[in-house]
Design a protein around this motif. Structure first.
Motif, mmCIF file in Angstrom:
data_model
loop_
_atom_site.group_PDB
_atom_site.id
_atom_site.type_symbol
_atom_site.label_atom_id
_atom_site.label_comp_id
_atom_site.label_asym_id
_atom_site.label_seq_id
_atom_site.Cartn_x
_atom_site.Cartn_y
_atom_site.Cartn_z
ATOM 1 N N GLY A 3 0.837 -1.197 0.000
ATOM 2 C CA GLY A 3 0.000 0.000 0.000
ATOM 3 C C GLY A 3 0.865 1.238 0.000
ATOM 4 N N LEU A 4 0.219 2.407 0.059
ATOM 5 C CA LEU A 4 0.945 3.677 0.098
ATOM 6 C C LEU A 4 1.481 3.932 1.497
ATOM 7 N N SER A 5 2.665 4.479 1.558
ATOM 8 C CA SER A 5 3.289 4.760 2.847
ATOM 9 C C SER A 5 2.469 5.764 3.648
ATOM 10 N N PRO A 6 2.202 5.492 4.920
ATOM 11 C CA PRO A 6 1.518 6.473 5.758
ATOM 12 C C PRO A 6 2.467 7.527 6.305
ATOM 13 N N PHE A 7 3.761 7.391 6.001
ATOM 14 C CA PHE A 7 4.770 8.283 6.575
ATOM 15 C C PHE A 7 5.397 9.218 5.553
ATOM 16 N N SER A 8 4.991 9.116 4.278
ATOM 17 C CA SER A 8 5.567 9.997 3.262
ATOM 18 C C SER A 8 4.509 10.289 2.203
ATOM 19 N N GLU A 9 4.805 11.271 1.360
ATOM 20 C CA GLU A 9 3.872 11.671 0.307
ATOM 21 C C GLU A 9 4.232 10.942 -0.984
ATOM 22 N N GLU A 10 3.832 9.698 -1.089
ATOM 23 C CA GLU A 10 4.163 8.932 -2.283
ATOM 24 C C GLU A 10 2.908 8.589 -3.067
ATOM 25 N N TRP A 53 6.313 -5.404 8.936
ATOM 26 C CA TRP A 53 6.034 -4.442 7.877
ATOM 27 C C TRP A 53 7.307 -3.659 7.581
ATOM 28 N N LYS A 54 7.361 -3.084 6.383
ATOM 29 C CA LYS A 54 8.503 -2.248 6.004
ATOM 30 C C LYS A 54 8.023 -1.146 5.075
ATOM 31 N N ASP A 55 8.453 0.082 5.374
ATOM 32 C CA ASP A 55 8.162 1.226 4.518
ATOM 33 C C ASP A 55 9.460 1.567 3.783
ATOM 34 N N PHE A 56 9.550 1.186 2.513
ATOM 35 C CA PHE A 56 10.790 1.367 1.769
ATOM 36 C C PHE A 56 11.044 2.831 1.421
ATOM 37 N N SER A 57 10.027 3.680 1.494
ATOM 38 C CA SER A 57 10.230 5.096 1.171
ATOM 39 C C SER A 57 10.931 5.841 2.305
ATOM 40 N N THR A 58 10.748 5.401 3.542
ATOM 41 C CA THR A 58 11.376 6.074 4.681
ATOM 42 C C THR A 58 12.389 5.199 5.405
ATOM 43 N N GLY A 59 12.383 3.893 5.108
ATOM 44 C CA GLY A 59 13.297 2.985 5.791
ATOM 45 C C GLY A 59 12.763 2.473 7.116
ATOM 46 N N LYS A 60 11.559 2.915 7.506
ATOM 47 C CA LYS A 60 10.986 2.453 8.771
ATOM 48 C C LYS A 60 10.426 1.047 8.617
ATOM 49 N N GLY A 61 10.401 0.310 9.722
ATOM 50 C CA GLY A 61 9.847 -1.030 9.680
ATOM 51 C C GLY A 61 9.780 -1.619 11.072
ATOM 52 N N GLY A 62 9.129 -2.754 11.203
ATOM 53 C CA GLY A 62 9.058 -3.388 12.510
ATOM 54 C C GLY A 62 7.873 -4.333 12.613
ATOM 55 N N ASN A 63 7.423 -4.533 13.843
ATOM 56 C CA ASN A 63 6.292 -5.419 14.088
ATOM 57 C C ASN A 63 5.029 -4.595 14.311
ATOM 58 N N VAL A 64 3.981 -5.244 14.768
ATOM 59 C CA VAL A 64 2.696 -4.557 14.925
ATOM 60 C C VAL A 64 2.774 -3.448 15.975
ATOM 61 N N VAL A 65 3.568 -3.656 17.024
ATOM 62 C CA VAL A 65 3.701 -2.641 18.077
ATOM 63 C C VAL A 65 4.472 -1.430 17.566
ATOM 64 N N SER A 66 5.566 -1.669 16.845
ATOM 65 C CA SER A 66 6.359 -0.546 16.343
ATOM 66 C C SER A 66 5.569 0.296 15.346
ATOM 67 N N LEU A 103 -6.072 21.656 -3.347
ATOM 68 C CA LEU A 103 -5.158 20.934 -2.448
ATOM 69 C C LEU A 103 -5.297 19.429 -2.631
ATOM 70 N N ILE A 104 -6.538 18.966 -2.794
ATOM 71 C CA ILE A 104 -6.788 17.533 -2.985
ATOM 72 C C ILE A 104 -6.187 17.067 -4.308
ATOM 73 N N LEU A 105 -6.375 17.870 -5.356
ATOM 74 C CA LEU A 105 -5.822 17.514 -6.664
ATOM 75 C C LEU A 105 -4.300 17.430 -6.609
ATOM 76 N N GLU A 106 -3.673 18.321 -5.869
ATOM 77 C CA GLU A 106 -2.215 18.322 -5.752
ATOM 78 C C GLU A 106 -1.686 17.024 -5.149
ATOM 79 N N GLN A 107 -2.506 16.381 -4.322
ATOM 80 C CA GLN A 107 -2.104 15.124 -3.696
ATOM 81 C C GLN A 107 -2.338 13.928 -4.619
ATOM 82 N N GLY A 108 -2.745 14.197 -5.856
ATOM 83 C CA GLY A 108 -2.962 13.120 -6.811
ATOM 84 C C GLY A 108 -4.235 12.340 -6.565
ATOM 85 N N MET A 109 -5.199 12.959 -5.878
ATOM 86 C CA MET A 109 -6.443 12.270 -5.547
ATOM 87 C C MET A 109 -7.561 12.686 -6.498
#
Length: 672
Positions: free
Chosen positions: A35-42, A56-69, A331-337
């Protein structure tokens, strides 16, 4: 403090794909979800969830971990908050270990603010259902609005008594700190020299019906309060002030109740007020949120973008509100929505219209009357333009400016064609105008934000004023790769991914070639061994210690597991209490899945299985680690020569180590 047994039960029960699916729209991708990263504007998915590995792993920010993280990153929970959230979600009873006074004293300030807010929610709700004034004023108001007891309780609505200190006094009596009552905005504290303690406090929401505002996960962030009297000096609606836990520009009212339906139906209805959300929800429209009376912000749009790419804005008949929302469309259009717009008939708003019609009629109206934003803008503004060519040209330019906000060029072209059809103007003119707008945007972006003046001869140079900035420019580009750390990481990666695999290995023995007399490595027969045991034996023989502390920690944990059960449990490391260990393990595990994001299968590109060459991968990692250590030893010997007496002895050692390195190169099939 939460017991270890409770934490273990939480990890055993919680499903990472279920929890993350409440915040991010996930789509199946092989055995994983993406899915789309919740931590970046991709705009292309780089966020991956592995149900098998429960990470889970977010390749756009490098964040990752388990359900708690994930909850700690997404909702800014502390570790205990995340465990409690999961325990509530999966109906797990929490075993508490008594906290010491020191631990209580160190309780997080944010958690204290959350606790105060949750107490206030319960207090206001209790007042409305149990107190005579609350029932006569607050509950009566909501009943008159047509809300059922069920919906009132679901949205946790309440009432604040029309008394100056009713809530504050009760909260203080319950042991809540005045500092936290003030920091959440529930209580206003002012200096008063006549008061015994020098201050005077009173309830911010005195005499108002209360709407708790929740985070996406359901925690109470703040409140909205509506006054019921005709006091012209008082604001009709009053919101909690911004605080460490509440930022109104980052919050959407109703998002906690709407998130699952938004993701499921792939659409979000956006309204203006609290009662609009509640009425729509009561009428069966559950994918609805409100901007709570504030102008729509980029952060609010990103909240929706995590769940869907489609927004339908529901307008009432208020002209000022419509114009403000039109600005939000760009603003919504700018987000590609994708944006659709809907107007209610006869000046109705979502609240009043939902009460006029049946649930089925409401759904049918929403399905049949939403229109594209271009059609909406034209129908709204054409009356103003009428037959005035100048005004009509301005309207067309305004629409083209909106189209220019769309990042997707294909969508831009489709909208230009639609605008050409509706406005009866040639596409070439519109494309020319669009090109001019896009070029102007590029020129403006390329311009410096200021015109630098000539340097002041008395002012120090920039690299003296800002040495850190210049240091990054000088060093980051040519930063040397740490080879030792690289191969230590490779060995940890192999242990985590393939440590329990049993494979064929090829042993080597040093010997002399009978023809040439050269000393080199000769192959022996194949033998079988478990990957983790082969790595352990090789490192043990060479007495190799990991230099990186996190790698060392993981390696010792792996060896401990092997001694206990003769196999490696990656889950134990993923859910490790040391966050550095769990994060590193997750990154390694999910990096191995990164190729899934590229959809190589759909492109008929075969990705070679690493298991097919596993024995070579293991031995190469070990040999390379030895090689780097030998090179470091040789360099150390050469640089530490102190006198001529040592030179010959050191030279002999260097020759021996060089010979070892030569044989390692042969095994690695490399040319010296």
């Amino acid at each position: 403090m939460i017991s270890r047994s409770t934490i273990d039960r939480v990890f055993e029960t919680a499903r990472v794909e279920e929890v993350i699916g409440e915040f991010v729209q996930l789509k199946k991708s092989g055995s994983n979800f993406k899915g789309l990263s919740p931590f970046s504007e991709e705009r292309t998915p780089s966020f991956m969830v592995s149900p098998v590995k429960q990470i889970w792993k977010d390749f756009s920010t490098g964040k990752g971990g388990n359900v708690v993280s994930f909850l700690m990153e997404q909702e800014h929970y502390s570790y205990p908050e995340a465990i409690r959230y999961l325990a509530r979600k999966y109906n797990i009873e929490i075993d508490e270990i008594e906290q010491t006074d020191e631990q209580k004293h160190q309780a997080d300030e944010r958690e204290s603010m959350f606790l105060v807010s949750e107490y206030a929610r319960d207090y206001f709700q209790n007042i409305m259902f149990e107190n005579e004034q609350g029932k006569a004023i607050g509950l009566s108001y909501f009943k008159e609005r047509g809300f059922t007891d069920e919906i009132i309780k679901k949205f946790q609505l309440g009432y604040s008594l029309n008394e100056w200190e009713a809530f504050t006094s009760e909260a203080l009596n319950k042991g809540y700190n005045l500092k936290h009552l003030e920091s959440t905005g529930l209580t206003i504290v002012k200096q008063d020299i006549l008061a015994s303690n020098g201050t005077k406090q009173f309830d911010r929401f005195k005499g108002r019906v209360m709407f708790p505002i929740h985070s996406m996960s359901g925690r109470v962030l703040g409140f909205g309060g509506r006054i019921l009297t005709q006091d012209k000096k008082a604001a009709k609606y009053l919101n909690s002030p911004d605080s460490d836990i509440y930022h109104k520009s980052n919050v959407l009212y109703g998002i906690h109740y709407a998130k699952q339906t938004i993701a499921k139906e792939d659409n979000c209805f956006l309204v203006e007020g609290y009662t609009d959300v509640i009425s729509m929800y009561q009428s069966g429209i559950h994918n609805v949120v409100a901007s709570s009376g504030t102008a729509l912000t980029e952060n609010q749009i990103r909240l929706i973008n995590r769940l869907t790419k489609n927004i339908t804005i529901l307008f009432d008949g208020d002209a000022a509100g419509i114009r403000a929302s039109i600005r939000g469309i760009d603003l919504i259009l700018e987000q590609g929505m994708n944006v659709k717009v809907l107007m209610f008939p006869d000046g109705d708003d979502p609240d009043s219209f939902a009460k006029k019609v049946s649930n089925e009629e409401l759904k049918e109206y929403l399905n049949n009357n939403s229109q594209d934003f271009i059609n909406f803008k034209v129908s709204l503004l054409m009356d103003e333009a009428k037959n005035d060519p100048v005004k009509k040209a301005g309207l067309i330019r305004d629409i083209v400016i909106s189209i220019s906000k769309i990042p997707d060029r294909i969508q831009q072209e489709v909208y230009v064609q639609e605008c050409s059809r509706i406005m009866d103007i040639s596409e070439s003119v519109l494309f020319s105008e669009l090109a001019q707008i896009n070029n102007k945007v590029k020129r403006d972006a390329a311009k410096p934000s200021y015109k630098p003046n000539r340097p002041d001869p008395n002012e120090p140079p920039l690299d003296v004023l800002y040495p850190e900035a210049f240091q990054v420019q000088k060093t980051s580009k040519f930063e040397k790769v740490d080879e030792l750390k690289k191969y230590e990481r490779e060995i940890i990666k192999i242990l985590l991914l393939y440590g329990n695999n049993e494979v064929d290995f090829v042993d080597f023995v040093a010997g002399e070639d009978s023809t040439s007399g050269d000393f080199h490595s000769l192959k022996k027969e194949h033998f079988q061994n478990v990957v983790s045991k082969e790595i352990y034996l090789n490192l043990q023989d060479d007495e190799i210690e990991f230099t990186d502390e996190t790698f060392k920690h993981i390696y010792y944990d792996v060896i401990h597991q092997l001694n206990q059960s003769e196999s490696i449990s990656v889950d134990v490391l993923v859910n490790h209490p040391n966050s550095e260990v769990s994060t590193l393990v997750t990154n390694i595990l999910m990096d191995d899945e990164k190729h899934v994001l590229s959809n190589w299968d759909r492109k008929d590109i075969v990705v070679k299985s690493k298991e097919s060459d596993l024995s070579k991968m293991v031995l190469d990692a070990i040999y390379n680690l030895r090689r780097v250590l030998i090179e470091q030893k040789i360099n150390s010997l050469i640089t530490n020569v102190k006198d001529e007496n040592e030179r010959e002895q050191i030279l002999e050692s260097v020759v021996n180590y060089t010979g070892l390195k030569q044989r390692l190169f042969e095994r690695l099939n490399r040319v010296v």
